[in-house]
Structure formats: structure tokens, C-alpha cells
Design a protein around this motif. Sequence first.
Motif, PDB file in Angstrom:
ATOM      1  N   PHE A  61     -51.251  86.951 -34.148  1.00 38.91           N
ATOM      2  CA  PHE A  61     -50.136  85.766 -34.456  1.00 38.91           C
ATOM      3  C   PHE A  61     -49.697  85.853 -32.892  1.00 38.91           C
ATOM      4  O   PHE A  61     -48.546  85.971 -32.132  1.00 38.91           O
ATOM      5  CB  PHE A  61     -48.929  86.115 -34.979  1.00 38.91           C
ATOM      6  N   TYR A  62     -49.720  84.790 -31.511  1.00 39.06           N
ATOM      7  CA  TYR A  62     -49.529  84.488 -30.726  1.00 39.06           C
ATOM      8  C   TYR A  62     -48.832  83.465 -30.190  1.00 39.06           C
ATOM      9  O   TYR A  62     -48.581  82.555 -31.432  1.00 39.06           O
ATOM     10  CB  TYR A  62     -50.328  83.867 -29.595  1.00 39.06           C
ATOM     11  N   MET A  63     -47.576  83.238 -29.739  1.00 39.46           N
ATOM     12  CA  MET A  63     -46.814  81.773 -28.823  1.00 39.46           C
ATOM     13  C   MET A  63     -47.139  82.044 -27.224  1.00 39.46           C
ATOM     14  O   MET A  63     -46.867  82.799 -26.877  1.00 39.46           O
ATOM     15  CB  MET A  63     -45.865  82.416 -29.420  1.00 39.46           C
ATOM     16  N   SER A  64     -47.034  80.895 -27.043  1.00 38.03           N
ATOM     17  CA  SER A  64     -46.607  80.720 -25.110  1.00 38.03           C
ATOM     18  C   SER A  64     -45.834  81.667 -24.741  1.00 38.03           C
ATOM     19  O   SER A  64     -44.643  81.297 -25.771  1.00 38.03           O
ATOM     20  CB  SER A  64     -46.502  78.637 -25.023  1.00 38.03           C
ATOM     21  N   LYS A  65     -45.772  81.467 -24.101  1.00 38.70           N
ATOM     22  CA  LYS A  65     -44.464  82.669 -22.985  1.00 38.70           C
ATOM     23  C   LYS A  65     -43.029  81.714 -23.061  1.00 38.70           C
ATOM     24  O   LYS A  65     -42.806  81.987 -23.144  1.00 38.70           O
ATOM     25  CB  LYS A  65     -44.864  83.057 -21.909  1.00 38.70           C
ATOM     26  N   SER A  66     -43.559  80.388 -22.610  1.00 41.31           N
ATOM     27  CA  SER A  66     -42.313  79.474 -22.497  1.00 41.31           C
ATOM     28  C   SER A  66     -41.952  79.342 -23.239  1.00 41.31           C
ATOM     29  O   SER A  66     -40.287  79.325 -23.380  1.00 41.31           O
ATOM     30  CB  SER A  66     -42.472  78.382 -21.764  1.00 41.31           C
ATOM     31  N   GLN A  67     -42.419  79.283 -24.584  1.00 41.95           N
ATOM     32  CA  GLN A  67     -41.703  78.565 -26.192  1.00 41.95           C
ATOM     33  C   GLN A  67     -41.331  80.522 -26.227  1.00 41.95           C
ATOM     34  O   GLN A  67     -40.458  80.455 -26.903  1.00 41.95           O
ATOM     35  CB  GLN A  67     -42.751  79.049 -27.206  1.00 41.95           C
ATOM     36  N   PHE A  68     -42.062  81.345 -26.136  1.00 49.49           N
ATOM     37  CA  PHE A  68     -41.283  82.992 -26.676  1.00 49.49           C
ATOM     38  C   PHE A  68     -40.177  82.700 -25.904  1.00 49.49           C
ATOM     39  O   PHE A  68     -39.356  83.335 -26.387  1.00 49.49           O
ATOM     40  CB  PHE A  68     -41.887  84.224 -25.937  1.00 49.49           C
ATOM     41  N   TYR A  74     -37.574  80.217 -25.649  1.00 51.05           N
ATOM     42  CA  TYR A  74     -36.699  80.538 -26.723  1.00 51.05           C
ATOM     43  C   TYR A  74     -36.028  80.941 -27.904  1.00 51.05           C
ATOM     44  O   TYR A  74     -35.773  80.940 -28.633  1.00 51.05           O
ATOM     45  CB  TYR A  74     -36.847  79.315 -27.003  1.00 51.05           C
ATOM     46  N   TRP A  75     -37.471  82.376 -28.412  1.00 51.17           N
ATOM     47  CA  TRP A  75     -36.915  82.586 -29.022  1.00 51.17           C
ATOM     48  C   TRP A  75     -37.148  83.620 -29.836  1.00 51.17           C
ATOM     49  O   TRP A  75     -37.336  84.720 -30.555  1.00 51.17           O
ATOM     50  CB  TRP A  75     -39.008  81.662 -29.806  1.00 51.17           C
ATOM     51  N   LYS A  76     -37.115  84.946 -28.400  1.00 47.25           N
ATOM     52  CA  LYS A  76     -37.405  86.193 -28.102  1.00 47.25           C
ATOM     53  C   LYS A  76     -36.591  86.822 -28.923  1.00 47.25           C
ATOM     54  O   LYS A  76     -36.264  88.269 -29.509  1.00 47.25           O
ATOM     55  CB  LYS A  76     -37.673  86.760 -26.871  1.00 47.25           C
ATOM     56  N   HIS A  77     -34.856  86.471 -28.938  1.00 42.63           N
ATOM     57  CA  HIS A  77     -33.685  86.706 -30.106  1.00 42.63           C
ATOM     58  C   HIS A  77     -33.862  86.476 -30.958  1.00 42.63           C
ATOM     59  O   HIS A  77     -33.096  86.503 -32.137  1.00 42.63           O
ATOM     60  CB  HIS A  77     -32.363  86.317 -29.316  1.00 42.63           C
ATOM     61  N   THR A  78     -35.190  85.928 -32.020  1.00 42.79           N
ATOM     62  CA  THR A  78     -34.865  85.737 -33.079  1.00 42.79           C
ATOM     63  C   THR A  78     -36.140  85.752 -33.917  1.00 42.79           C
ATOM     64  O   THR A  78     -37.397  85.941 -33.126  1.00 42.79           O
ATOM     65  CB  THR A  78     -35.265  83.590 -32.880  1.00 42.79           C
ATOM     66  N   GLN A  79     -35.964  86.390 -35.445  1.00 47.41           N
ATOM     67  CA  GLN A  79     -37.691  86.997 -36.175  1.00 47.41           C
ATOM     68  C   GLN A  79     -37.426  85.253 -36.411  1.00 47.41           C
ATOM     69  O   GLN A  79     -36.600  84.820 -36.992  1.00 47.41           O
ATOM     70  CB  GLN A  79     -36.366  87.979 -37.078  1.00 47.41           C
ATOM     71  N   LEU A  80     -39.071  85.695 -36.476  1.00 46.54           N
ATOM     72  CA  LEU A  80     -39.257  84.217 -37.490  1.00 46.54           C
ATOM     73  C   LEU A  80     -39.747  84.927 -38.596  1.00 46.54           C
ATOM     74  O   LEU A  80     -40.818  86.063 -39.257  1.00 46.54           O
ATOM     75  CB  LEU A  80     -40.485  84.259 -36.158  1.00 46.54           C
ATOM     76  N   ILE A  81     -40.207  84.099 -40.178  1.00 49.58           N
ATOM     77  CA  ILE A  81     -40.327  84.557 -40.856  1.00 49.58           C
ATOM     78  C   ILE A  81     -41.975  83.223 -41.332  1.00 49.58           C
ATOM     79  O   ILE A  81     -41.147  82.148 -41.328  1.00 49.58           O
ATOM     80  CB  ILE A  81     -39.320  83.986 -42.480  1.00 49.58           C
ATOM     81  N   LEU A  82     -42.793  83.231 -41.273  1.00 46.78           N
ATOM     82  CA  LEU A  82     -43.538  83.004 -41.582  1.00 46.78           C
ATOM     83  C   LEU A  82     -43.954  82.186 -43.476  1.00 46.78           C
ATOM     84  O   LEU A  82     -44.440  83.179 -44.087  1.00 46.78           O
ATOM     85  CB  LEU A  82     -45.764  83.495 -41.071  1.00 46.78           C
ATOM     86  N   ASP A  83     -43.242  81.306 -43.438  1.00 47.60           N
ATOM     87  CA  ASP A  83     -44.062  80.799 -45.018  1.00 47.60           C
ATOM     88  C   ASP A  83     -44.604  79.634 -45.044  1.00 47.60           C
ATOM     89  O   ASP A  83     -44.866  78.926 -44.396  1.00 47.60           O
ATOM     90  CB  ASP A  83     -42.128  80.023 -45.564  1.00 47.60           C
ATOM     91  N   VAL A  84     -44.665  78.750 -46.377  1.00 49.04           N
ATOM     92  CA  VAL A  84     -45.706  78.139 -46.921  1.00 49.04           C
ATOM     93  C   VAL A  84     -44.932  76.963 -48.106  1.00 49.04           C
ATOM     94  O   VAL A  84     -43.718  77.679 -48.327  1.00 49.04           O
ATOM     95  CB  VAL A  84     -47.192  78.734 -47.469  1.00 49.04           C
ATOM     96  N   VAL A  85     -44.973  75.738 -47.372  1.00 49.53           N
ATOM     97  CA  VAL A  85     -44.440  74.656 -48.175  1.00 49.53           C
ATOM     98  C   VAL A  85     -45.331  74.031 -48.570  1.00 49.53           C
ATOM     99  O   VAL A  85     -46.514  73.525 -47.644  1.00 49.53           O
ATOM    100  CB  VAL A  85     -43.128  74.088 -47.045  1.00 49.53           C
ATOM    101  N   PRO A  86     -44.948  72.860 -49.730  1.00 48.36           N
ATOM    102  CA  PRO A  86     -46.162  71.880 -49.574  1.00 48.36           C
ATOM    103  C   PRO A  86     -46.340  71.332 -48.727  1.00 48.36           C
ATOM    104  O   PRO A  86     -45.203  70.883 -47.989  1.00 48.36           O
ATOM    105  CB  PRO A  86     -45.128  70.960 -51.146  1.00 48.36           C
ATOM    106  N   GLY A  87     -47.771  70.313 -48.529  1.00 46.73           N
ATOM    107  CA  GLY A  87     -47.312  69.181 -47.222  1.00 46.73           C
ATOM    108  C   GLY A  87     -49.342  69.230 -46.758  1.00 46.73           C
ATOM    109  O   GLY A  87     -49.876  69.936 -47.341  1.00 46.73           O
TER     110      GLY A  87
END
Length: 122
Positions: free
Chosen positions: A64-71, A73-86
Motif C-alpha cells: 500500500f503506497y501513498m505519495s510523499k506529499s499526501q503522506f 497530511y496523513w502521517k499522524h493518522t491510521q488508515l483503515i481500508l474498507d469497502v462500501v457500495p459504489g
Amino acid sequence: MVQQVLTTEAADTLMQRLEAKHGPLMFHQSGGCCDGSSPMCYPRGEFMTGDSDVLLATLGETPFYMSKSQFEYWKHTQLILDVVPGRGGMFSLENGEGVRFLIRSRVFTGAEIAELRASNRI
């Protein structure tokens, strides 16, 4: 060790289904700043990562990769990969499955941030 990215049971199930169809997978989160963002799911090796990307986690065998610039913003956040209809993204493998991957998040606690800093992960 605190994990940067977790998966739900629904995400694990969809990943298994997609892997059975397409072979090994990879994720890349290149946009979105908050809950509800959708990472792209590709056959492993079909999306070229580079110096501007960070490997946040390996979910089973799936990177699971993320762009450095995006990271930043998110580095102090735990990401939870989920699934939703759509509908998944146009080039994301779940497109046409009637569901899409979705990021949920929670801010790390002070102790978790200290642990991540001690391990040089943020």
C-alpha cells in the motif's frame, strides 16, 4: 507495533476475490485528504512507483503506497481500508464489482505517535 494501515474483513474479502481474478495486487493512494478517499487497486507492477511514493504498509502480501506529499497530511493518522457500495475508480480493479475501496481514518494517540517516531516511521 502500531500499524499505519489496517483492513476490514470486507476489504480482505474483496482483495482475495480480486487477487483470484487478477493475481497479486497493490494499492496507491494519490489523492484525497480525509475519510471517504478511495485508493486505487492495481495488478502488482502495473502502477510504477518512484521516489515520490512511500510504502505505508504491506497488507498480507499487498503493498500500500501513498505519495510523499499526501503522506505529510496523513502521517499522524491510521488508515483503515474498507469497502462500501459504489463504483471503483476507472482504472481500479474493483470497478464493475458494485463496491469500492474506501479509506476511513483515526488520529493516532500521543503514545502511538511517539512509537512511530521512535521507529523512524514518521
